[in-house]
Write a protein that holds these residues in place. Structure first.
Motif, short mmCIF file in Angstrom:
data_model
loop_
_atom_site.label_atom_id
_atom_site.label_comp_id
_atom_site.label_asym_id
_atom_site.label_seq_id
_atom_site.Cartn_x
_atom_site.Cartn_y
_atom_site.Cartn_z
N LYS A 107 -43.88 -47.87 -47.66
CA LYS A 107 -44.27 -48.23 -49.03
C LYS A 107 -44.62 -49.71 -49.16
O LYS A 107 -45.44 -50.07 -50.01
CB LYS A 107 -43.14 -47.86 -49.99
CG LYS A 107 -43.03 -46.36 -50.18
CD LYS A 107 -41.88 -45.95 -51.08
CE LYS A 107 -41.91 -44.43 -51.21
NZ LYS A 107 -40.72 -43.84 -51.78
N LYS A 150 -36.34 -49.39 -53.49
CA LYS A 150 -36.91 -48.32 -52.66
C LYS A 150 -36.70 -48.59 -51.18
O LYS A 150 -36.84 -49.74 -50.74
CB LYS A 150 -38.43 -48.19 -52.90
CG LYS A 150 -38.79 -47.68 -54.28
CD LYS A 150 -40.28 -47.38 -54.39
CE LYS A 150 -40.58 -46.74 -55.74
NZ LYS A 150 -41.98 -46.33 -55.88
N TYR A 156 -38.42 -39.10 -49.59
CA TYR A 156 -39.21 -37.97 -50.13
C TYR A 156 -38.43 -37.37 -51.28
O TYR A 156 -37.19 -37.50 -51.33
CB TYR A 156 -39.51 -36.92 -49.06
CG TYR A 156 -38.29 -36.18 -48.59
CD1 TYR A 156 -37.95 -34.94 -49.14
CD2 TYR A 156 -37.43 -36.73 -47.65
CE1 TYR A 156 -36.80 -34.27 -48.74
CE2 TYR A 156 -36.29 -36.07 -47.24
CZ TYR A 156 -35.98 -34.84 -47.78
OH TYR A 156 -34.84 -34.20 -47.39
N GLY A 158 -37.78 -38.26 -54.15
CA GLY A 158 -36.90 -39.18 -54.87
C GLY A 158 -35.72 -39.69 -54.05
O GLY A 158 -34.98 -40.56 -54.49
N GLU A 185 -39.27 -52.90 -56.93
CA GLU A 185 -40.46 -52.74 -57.76
C GLU A 185 -40.08 -52.89 -59.21
O GLU A 185 -38.98 -52.49 -59.61
CB GLU A 185 -41.03 -51.32 -57.59
CG GLU A 185 -42.06 -51.21 -56.52
CD GLU A 185 -42.65 -49.81 -56.42
OE1 GLU A 185 -43.12 -49.50 -55.33
OE2 GLU A 185 -42.64 -49.06 -57.42
N ALA A 186 -41.01 -53.45 -59.99
CA ALA A 186 -40.79 -53.49 -61.43
C ALA A 186 -40.74 -52.06 -61.94
O ALA A 186 -41.51 -51.21 -61.49
CB ALA A 186 -41.91 -54.25 -62.11
N VAL A 188 -41.62 -49.17 -64.20
CA VAL A 188 -42.81 -48.91 -65.02
C VAL A 188 -42.45 -47.92 -66.14
O VAL A 188 -42.06 -46.78 -65.85
CB VAL A 188 -43.96 -48.30 -64.16
CG1 VAL A 188 -45.17 -47.99 -65.02
CG2 VAL A 188 -44.31 -49.24 -63.02
N GLU A 193 -46.74 -38.96 -65.34
CA GLU A 193 -47.22 -39.15 -63.98
C GLU A 193 -48.42 -38.24 -63.74
O GLU A 193 -48.46 -37.10 -64.21
CB GLU A 193 -46.10 -38.87 -62.98
CG GLU A 193 -44.95 -39.87 -63.14
CD GLU A 193 -43.87 -39.76 -62.08
OE1 GLU A 193 -44.16 -40.02 -60.90
OE2 GLU A 193 -42.74 -39.42 -62.42
N ASN A 270 -48.58 -45.27 -57.77
CA ASN A 270 -47.20 -45.21 -57.30
C ASN A 270 -47.17 -45.02 -55.78
O ASN A 270 -46.68 -45.88 -55.06
CB ASN A 270 -46.43 -44.07 -58.01
CG ASN A 270 -45.03 -43.89 -57.43
OD1 ASN A 270 -44.43 -44.84 -56.95
ND2 ASN A 270 -44.52 -42.68 -57.47
N GLU A 271 -47.74 -43.94 -55.30
CA GLU A 271 -47.56 -43.58 -53.89
C GLU A 271 -48.80 -42.95 -53.31
O GLU A 271 -49.61 -42.38 -54.06
CB GLU A 271 -46.49 -42.50 -53.80
CG GLU A 271 -45.14 -42.99 -53.44
CD GLU A 271 -44.53 -42.08 -52.37
OE1 GLU A 271 -44.42 -42.56 -51.23
OE2 GLU A 271 -44.20 -40.92 -52.68
#
Ligand code: ADP
Length: 390
Positions: A107, A150, A156, A158, A185-186, A188, A193, A270-271
């Protein structure tokens, strides 16, 4: 056994449900799928004749498996890049290649690359093991709480994501002690989604599916709605172009799923996943070309298939395991209740909360299609007690 029609063999490392559903598409195309699964009881190993049993993280197993394949691809992100490179060096192309795949494996690598490309992302920072707490404090001083912690690799559904509302030194220390590499990460505050699924072939042909709304519970995708309700045409086109652009800039071959946050200010990435994706299961019935066929076409460098939807709305609901290990008796009710709902079971043992299958409903009226999919998934999970569990 010789193949009279000289059809290519596609190797897919991994034996999960994505490989299993890719087999359905391979059958129709007449392409031979070979999988590398850890266990003969794995989801795909149960249905693929040419299933090799081995560890795709072990170089010797992977090299053996790749021999004779026209191309090797993956149903997960965990094959080490150096091993993939060794397969490429042996003369068997891997799609996606190791350079592109890094961005779906790590990530932090993904965030750094997307930031450099100017793609919209949440603010992020690496938390190096030697001064993780101080780096986290500094990040919070700039961006405030909550913060999303993270694991850079290996997460995976979550797992590997923690939302912190205040400093949790014990958690950070525990993860570092376990050798987990961390980033912040901030948080969001997204409205919802979305997922943008595209394919890109080695030739550079691209194809984009309609934008999907994904609904997650406890980090697991439980439902997808296509097209994302209420999404403007402009915003949908923006998401598709963003995904095609990322596929192009990263040199992705095969499918790319871009998971997005929709916020009041716009879209954020996101990913990334470079394989068939849960947000694309709806395409089996809901699009002219399923994501599994599309992935095969793309990695074989064939012309891509039409992504046109087959109905105004398609809803996919994941079936999670319930308390009863016997799922099959429930088919009777689900199929009698709604003959148009399609059931997909992955051949997995039922364990509470485990993704064991999905159902798909299509139609003209969103509320009705959603209810039909929900009903089938809930009944498969809970049986007649579903009303008390919902
Ligand atoms: P995984 O690799 O397990 O799929 P993700 O990075 O996709 O992990 O995160 C899982 C879920 O956590 C996301 O679907 C989203 O709901 C939530 N999440 C992840 N990052 C953020 C963020 N920066 N802000 C708010 N929620 C987030």
């Amino acid at each position: 056994m010789t193949d009279a029609a000289q059809m290519p063999v596609v190797g897919m490392a991994g034996g999960g449900q994505l490989a299993r559903m890719t087999q359905q598409a391979a059958i129709a195309l007449g392409v031979s799928l070979r999988v590398l699964a850890k266990d003969p009881a794995d989801s795909a190993a149960r249905v693929v004749a040419d299933a090799r049993i081995g560890d795709d993280a072990a170089l010797a197993d992977l090299m053996d498996f790749a021999k004779g394949c026209a191309v090797v691809t993956f149903d997960h992100e965990h094959v080490p890049g150096a091993h993939i490179q060794a397969v490429v060096d042996s003369g068997v192309p891997c799609r996606p290649g190791p350079e592109a795949l890094r961005h779906a494996q790590d990530k932090l690598v993904m965030r750094e690359k997307l930031a450099a490309l100017g793609a919209p992302c949440p603010a992020f920072a690496h938390l190096p093991a030697e001064n993780a707490a101080a780096a986290l404090e500094a990040f919070v001083a700039e961006h405030g709480w909550p913060v999303v912690l993270k694991a850079t690799r290996g997460g995976y559904d979550g797992k590997g994501v923690w939302v912190l509302k205040a400093m949790d030194t014990a958690l950070v220390e525990r993860l570092l002690a376990e050798g987990v590499d961390l980033m912040a990460e901030a948080f969001v505050p997204f409205r919802r989604e979305l997922a943008a699924l595209v394919a890109r072939s080695p030739h550079g042909q691209g194809a984009a599916y309609p934008i999907v709304e994904t609904v997650q519970e406890d980090g697991i995708c439980v439902e997808t709605i296509t097209p994302a309700p209420g999404l403007s045409g402009d915003r949908a086109a923006e998401a598709q172009h963003l995904a095609l652009d990322i596929a192009d800039k990263l040199g992705v071959t095969g499918l790319l799923a871009v998971e997005l946050f929709e916020t009041d200010e716009g879209l954020l990435v996101n990913e990334l996943a470079m394989r068939p994706h849960n947000s694309g299961h709806w395409t089996i019935e809901g699009a002219r070309t399923s994501q599994f066929e599309q992935h095969l076409r793309a990695v074989l460098d064939l012309p891509l298939g039409s992504t046109e939807p087959t109905a105004p709305y398609t809803v996919m609901a994941n079936v999670l395991g319930g308390d009863d290990p016997a799922l099959y008796p429930r088919y009777l009710h689900v199929m009698a209740h709604d003959p148009a709902v399609k059931v997909h079971f992955y051949g997995k043992d039922v364990r509470p909360g485990r993704k064991i299958g999905h159902v798909t409903a299509l139609g003209d009226t969103l509320a009705e299609v959603r209810e039909r999919a929900r009903h089938a998934a809930d009944y498969l999970r809970w049986g007649p007690e579903m009303k008390d569990k919902r």
